[in-house]
Write a protein that holds these residues in place. Structure first.
Motif, PDB file in Angstrom:
ATOM      1  N   LYS A  45       0.811  -1.217   0.000  1.00  0.00           N
ATOM      2  CA  LYS A  45       0.000   0.000   0.000  1.00  0.00           C
ATOM      3  C   LYS A  45       0.851   1.277   0.000  1.00  0.00           C
ATOM      4  CE  LYS A  45      -3.933   0.356   0.348  1.00  0.00           C
ATOM      5  NZ  LYS A  45      -4.965   0.545  -0.699  1.00  0.00           N
ATOM      6  N   LEU A  46       2.164   1.149   0.172  1.00  0.00           N
ATOM      7  CA  LEU A  46       3.013   2.329   0.118  1.00  0.00           C
ATOM      8  C   LEU A  46       3.246   2.791  -1.313  1.00  0.00           C
ATOM      9  CD1 LEU A  46       5.714   1.486   2.812  1.00  0.00           C
ATOM     10  CD2 LEU A  46       3.490   2.604   3.096  1.00  0.00           C
ATOM     11  N   ALA A  47       2.991   1.932  -2.285  1.00  0.00           N
ATOM     12  CA  ALA A  47       3.172   2.290  -3.688  1.00  0.00           C
ATOM     13  C   ALA A  47       1.981   3.098  -4.176  1.00  0.00           C
ATOM     14  CB  ALA A  47       3.338   1.037  -4.539  1.00  0.00           C
ATOM     15  N   ARG A  48       2.245   4.199  -4.849  1.00  0.00           N
ATOM     16  CA  ARG A  48       1.189   5.020  -5.446  1.00  0.00           C
ATOM     17  C   ARG A  48       1.139   4.715  -6.936  1.00  0.00           C
ATOM     18  NH1 ARG A  48      -2.079   7.314  -1.491  1.00  0.00           N
ATOM     19  NH2 ARG A  48      -0.765   7.793   0.286  1.00  0.00           N
ATOM     20  N   GLY A  49       0.516   3.594  -7.245  1.00  0.00           N
ATOM     21  CA  GLY A  49       0.410   3.164  -8.625  1.00  0.00           C
ATOM     22  C   GLY A  49       1.562   2.281  -9.041  1.00  0.00           C
ATOM     23  N   PRO A  50       1.425   1.626 -10.191  1.00  0.00           N
ATOM     24  CA  PRO A  50       2.447   0.664 -10.634  1.00  0.00           C
ATOM     25  C   PRO A  50       3.758   1.309 -11.068  1.00  0.00           C
ATOM     26  CG  PRO A  50       0.745   0.936 -12.316  1.00  0.00           C
ATOM     27  CD  PRO A  50       0.272   1.681 -11.111  1.00  0.00           C
ATOM     28  N   TYR A  51       3.767   2.619 -11.292  1.00  0.00           N
ATOM     29  CA  TYR A  51       4.987   3.276 -11.764  1.00  0.00           C
ATOM     30  C   TYR A  51       5.456   4.363 -10.789  1.00  0.00           C
ATOM     31  CZ  TYR A  51       3.163   0.987 -15.901  1.00  0.00           C
ATOM     32  OH  TYR A  51       2.646   0.051 -16.765  1.00  0.00           O
ATOM     33  N   ASP A  52       5.161   4.182  -9.522  1.00  0.00           N
ATOM     34  CA  ASP A  52       5.581   5.125  -8.490  1.00  0.00           C
ATOM     35  C   ASP A  52       7.106   5.206  -8.471  1.00  0.00           C
ATOM     36  OD1 ASP A  52       6.181   6.515  -6.159  1.00  0.00           O
ATOM     37  OD2 ASP A  52       4.779   5.398  -4.907  1.00  0.00           O
ATOM     38  N   PRO A  53       7.690   6.394  -8.675  1.00  0.00           N
ATOM     39  CA  PRO A  53       9.163   6.492  -8.692  1.00  0.00           C
ATOM     40  C   PRO A  53       9.813   6.314  -7.332  1.00  0.00           C
ATOM     41  CG  PRO A  53       8.156   8.654  -9.018  1.00  0.00           C
ATOM     42  CD  PRO A  53       7.042   7.661  -9.048  1.00  0.00           C
ATOM     43  N   THR A  54       9.018   6.227  -6.261  1.00  0.00           N
ATOM     44  CA  THR A  54       9.598   5.970  -4.940  1.00  0.00           C
ATOM     45  C   THR A  54       9.507   4.498  -4.545  1.00  0.00           C
ATOM     46  OG1 THR A  54       7.576   6.278  -3.610  1.00  0.00           O
ATOM     47  CG2 THR A  54       8.808   8.258  -4.233  1.00  0.00           C
ATOM     48  N   PHE A  55       8.933   3.662  -5.401  1.00  0.00           N
ATOM     49  CA  PHE A  55       8.658   2.272  -5.028  1.00  0.00           C
ATOM     50  C   PHE A  55       8.838   1.391  -6.261  1.00  0.00           C
ATOM     51  CE2 PHE A  55       6.267  -1.481  -3.951  1.00  0.00           C
ATOM     52  CZ  PHE A  55       6.241  -1.543  -2.569  1.00  0.00           C
ATOM     53  N   ARG A  56       9.554   0.303  -6.088  1.00  0.00           N
ATOM     54  CA  ARG A  56       9.765  -0.602  -7.215  1.00  0.00           C
ATOM     55  C   ARG A  56       9.918  -2.024  -6.701  1.00  0.00           C
ATOM     56  NH1 ARG A  56      12.373   1.048 -11.847  1.00  0.00           N
ATOM     57  NH2 ARG A  56      11.465   3.066 -11.275  1.00  0.00           N
ATOM     58  N   VAL A  57       9.251  -2.947  -7.350  1.00  0.00           N
ATOM     59  CA  VAL A  57       9.436  -4.369  -7.048  1.00  0.00           C
ATOM     60  C   VAL A  57      10.138  -5.007  -8.238  1.00  0.00           C
ATOM     61  CG1 VAL A  57       8.323  -6.591  -6.608  1.00  0.00           C
ATOM     62  CG2 VAL A  57       7.426  -4.509  -5.533  1.00  0.00           C
ATOM     63  N   VAL A  58      11.331  -5.543  -7.982  1.00  0.00           N
ATOM     64  CA  VAL A  58      12.106  -6.226  -9.016  1.00  0.00           C
ATOM     65  C   VAL A  58      11.991  -7.720  -8.736  1.00  0.00           C
ATOM     66  CG1 VAL A  58      14.369  -6.522 -10.077  1.00  0.00           C
ATOM     67  CG2 VAL A  58      13.681  -4.271  -9.186  1.00  0.00           C
ATOM     68  N   PRO A  59      11.290  -8.474  -9.586  1.00  0.00           N
ATOM     69  CA  PRO A  59      11.000  -9.873  -9.259  1.00  0.00           C
ATOM     70  C   PRO A  59      12.185 -10.819  -9.350  1.00  0.00           C
ATOM     71  CG  PRO A  59      10.092  -9.290 -11.412  1.00  0.00           C
ATOM     72  CD  PRO A  59      10.611  -8.024 -10.810  1.00  0.00           C
ATOM     73  N   THR A  60      13.113 -10.572 -10.270  1.00  0.00           N
ATOM     74  CA  THR A  60      14.229 -11.503 -10.469  1.00  0.00           C
ATOM     75  C   THR A  60      15.508 -10.741 -10.755  1.00  0.00           C
ATOM     76  OG1 THR A  60      13.754 -11.672 -12.843  1.00  0.00           O
ATOM     77  CG2 THR A  60      12.708 -13.304 -11.397  1.00  0.00           C
ATOM     78  N   GLY A  61      16.612 -11.494 -10.782  1.00  0.00           N
ATOM     79  CA  GLY A  61      17.892 -10.906 -11.149  1.00  0.00           C
ATOM     80  C   GLY A  61      18.663 -10.384  -9.955  1.00  0.00           C
ATOM     81  N   PRO A  62      19.820  -9.786 -10.207  1.00  0.00           N
ATOM     82  CA  PRO A  62      20.687  -9.334  -9.111  1.00  0.00           C
ATOM     83  C   PRO A  62      20.077  -8.209  -8.284  1.00  0.00           C
ATOM     84  CG  PRO A  62      21.546  -8.608 -11.246  1.00  0.00           C
ATOM     85  CD  PRO A  62      20.454  -9.587 -11.529  1.00  0.00           C
ATOM     86  N   GLN A  63      19.104  -7.483  -8.828  1.00  0.00           N
ATOM     87  CA  GLN A  63      18.452  -6.412  -8.078  1.00  0.00           C
ATOM     88  C   GLN A  63      17.107  -6.839  -7.495  1.00  0.00           C
ATOM     89  OE1 GLN A  63      18.413  -2.920 -10.789  1.00  0.00           O
ATOM     90  NE2 GLN A  63      19.805  -1.983  -9.328  1.00  0.00           N
ATOM     91  N   ALA A  64      16.827  -8.125  -7.481  1.00  0.00           N
ATOM     92  CA  ALA A  64      15.526  -8.599  -7.020  1.00  0.00           C
ATOM     93  C   ALA A  64      15.232  -8.128  -5.598  1.00  0.00           C
ATOM     94  CB  ALA A  64      15.477 -10.123  -7.085  1.00  0.00           C
ATOM     95  N   GLY A  65      14.014  -7.721  -5.382  1.00  0.00           N
ATOM     96  CA  GLY A  65      13.592  -7.281  -4.060  1.00  0.00           C
ATOM     97  C   GLY A  65      12.606  -6.136  -4.153  1.00  0.00           C
ATOM     98  N   THR A  66      12.188  -5.648  -3.009  1.00  0.00           N
ATOM     99  CA  THR A  66      11.321  -4.484  -2.927  1.00  0.00           C
ATOM    100  C   THR A  66      12.186  -3.266  -2.631  1.00  0.00           C
ATOM    101  OG1 THR A  66       9.426  -5.779  -2.137  1.00  0.00           O
ATOM    102  CG2 THR A  66       9.393  -3.421  -1.692  1.00  0.00           C
ATOM    103  N   TRP A  67      12.168  -2.307  -3.539  1.00  0.00           N
ATOM    104  CA  TRP A  67      12.969  -1.098  -3.420  1.00  0.00           C
ATOM    105  C   TRP A  67      12.070   0.077  -3.065  1.00  0.00           C
ATOM    106  CZ3 TRP A  67      18.312  -0.564  -4.598  1.00  0.00           C
ATOM    107  CH2 TRP A  67      18.931  -1.721  -5.112  1.00  0.00           C
ATOM    108  N   ARG A  68      12.575   0.957  -2.211  1.00  0.00           N
ATOM    109  CA  ARG A  68      11.808   2.144  -1.859  1.00  0.00           C
ATOM    110  C   ARG A  68      12.768   3.269  -1.471  1.00  0.00           C
ATOM    111  NH1 ARG A  68       8.975   4.539   2.512  1.00  0.00           N
ATOM    112  NH2 ARG A  68       7.113   5.611   1.732  1.00  0.00           N
ATOM    113  N   THR A  69      12.341   4.501  -1.704  1.00  0.00           N
ATOM    114  CA  THR A  69      13.092   5.660  -1.253  1.00  0.00           C
ATOM    115  C   THR A  69      12.277   6.404  -0.211  1.00  0.00           C
ATOM    116  OG1 THR A  69      12.176   7.156  -2.930  1.00  0.00           O
ATOM    117  CG2 THR A  69      14.156   5.910  -3.526  1.00  0.00           C
ATOM    118  N   SER A  70      12.948   7.189   0.594  1.00  0.00           N
ATOM    119  CA  SER A  70      12.284   7.996   1.606  1.00  0.00           C
ATOM    120  C   SER A  70      13.178   9.178   1.951  1.00  0.00           C
ATOM    121  CB  SER A  70      11.998   7.157   2.862  1.00  0.00           C
ATOM    122  OG  SER A  70      11.190   7.856   3.780  1.00  0.00           O
ATOM    123  N   LEU A  71      12.590  10.160   2.644  1.00  0.00           N
ATOM    124  CA  LEU A  71      13.343  11.331   3.073  1.00  0.00           C
ATOM    125  C   LEU A  71      13.209  11.471   4.577  1.00  0.00           C
ATOM    126  CD1 LEU A  71      15.022  13.803   2.248  1.00  0.00           C
ATOM    127  CD2 LEU A  71      12.873  15.075   2.039  1.00  0.00           C
TER     128      LEU A  71
END
Length: 329
Positions: A45-71
């Motif tokens: 629920k922290l994601a504001r839409g599928p293309y939120d620039p503060t939130f990204r889910v990478v399903p596979t690969g070396p960057q796999a995981g849930t990514w988020r930025t904050s201030l």
């Protein structure tokens, strides 16, 4: 209400001087919980839409995981979290705010969220059993949750999400560390308060919502104090700002304050979805509140179970009910 009773302090930086910059060296993150934790559904629920620039889910690969930025007061942070077991989460954080993020990680991932007293509605008992790791997160960052909630007032969600992306591309800052391409950090309060009228227009934000965001930014320090208040007082404090109503305050409570009882009254579809899921009939806001009353202080937990289970949808022959389309204020 025509004026905010909250005094507006200066919009200078609030963090300690000279924070340690960990933009290149990651800070390890580890959380080993004593109960199930579902990382993906807890943070979804922290994601504001599928293309939120503060939130990204990478399903596979070396960057796999849930990514988020904050201030944080100490500065921006990028963090990557990975489910390492039924109760375990690991990850890394980059940027001046990494230390604050690491210290707040248990709270972010709902460790204080106590569902022991929650007995779900009969129709949701199976969903509750199948999602034991679903928690209510608590970012502790009020303005971060408040601005996108204001943008979602009384408009189609796709319009609000476009505005959020446009504004972050224009006024956000690059994510520290090796973040996926396009990730940004939200602007600080001073920046939100000084966005010119023409850029609100270019982002597709009407003057009423723009004024509300600016007013929230002006009193941001007072609003951040909500994190130390009980839920009722926090909701009241948020609603002192002109343009922030019950719906918007609840949206902030659900994300920034870990409020498992915050109901988004005024949502275009939510009451119908709750009524259908719990009784097989549509209802209005008053009816929804009556249906949810027995489950206080876990009313929002009921809503999240509806969302993750998909039980809030009427049959195909009726209008499609989606509890993701927020149009309240």
């Amino acid at each position: 209400m025509t004026a905010s009773p909250l005094p507006a302090p200066a919009l200078a930086g609030t963090g300690p001087a000279d924070p340690v910059d960990t933009s290149t060296a990651p800070l390890p993150l580890v959380l080993r919980s004593e109960r199930p934790l579902d990382l993906r559904s807890t943070l979804a629920k922290l994601a504001r839409g599928p293309y939120d620039p503060t939130f990204r889910v990478v399903p596979t690969g070396p960057q796999a995981g849930t990514w988020r930025t904050s201030l944080f007061p100490t500065g921006p942070v990028t963090y990557r979290l990975v489910q390492a077991g039924v109760r375990d989460v690991v990850g890394q954080a980059w940027g001046p705010g990494a230390g604050e993020l690491a210290a707040s990680l248990p709270v972010l991932l709902g460790e204080p969220d106590d569902a022991a007293s929650f007995t779900p509605p009969a129709r949701l008992a199976d969903a509750h059993r199948r999602h034991p790791g679903l928690r209510v997160p608590r970012t502790g960052r009020v303005l971060e949750a408040l601005v996108p909630a204001v943008l979602e007032q009384k408009v189609q969600t796709v319009t609000a999400h476009h505005a959020w992306r446009w504004l972050l591309a224009r006024y956000g800052t690059p994510a520290p560390g090796p973040a996926p391409d396009g990730m940004r950090v939200v602007p600080d309060a001073r920046t939100w308060a000084t966005i010119p009228t023409w850029d609100w227009h270019r982002a597709g934000v009407d003057p009423r919502r723009a004024r509300t965001v600016v007013e929230c930014a002006r009193v941001a320090r007072r609003l951040e104090e909500c994190t130390a208040m009980d839920p009722t007082a926090a909701q009241a404090r948020l609603q002192l700002v002109p343009g922030v109503g019950v719906w918007t305050a609840a949206e902030v409570g659900q994300r920034a304050l870990g409020d498992a009882d915050a109901v988004s009254v005024g949502d275009f579809h939510l009451a119908k979805a709750v009524g259908w899921a719990l009784t097989g009939e549509r209802t209005d806001d008053a009816g929804m509140l009556r249906l949810l009353a027995p489950y206080a202080p876990h009313r929002y937990r009921v809503v999240r179970l509806l969302e993750v289970s998909g039980l809030g949808h009427a049959p195909r022959r009726g209008p499609r009910l989606s509890i993701q389309d927020h149009r309240g204020n």
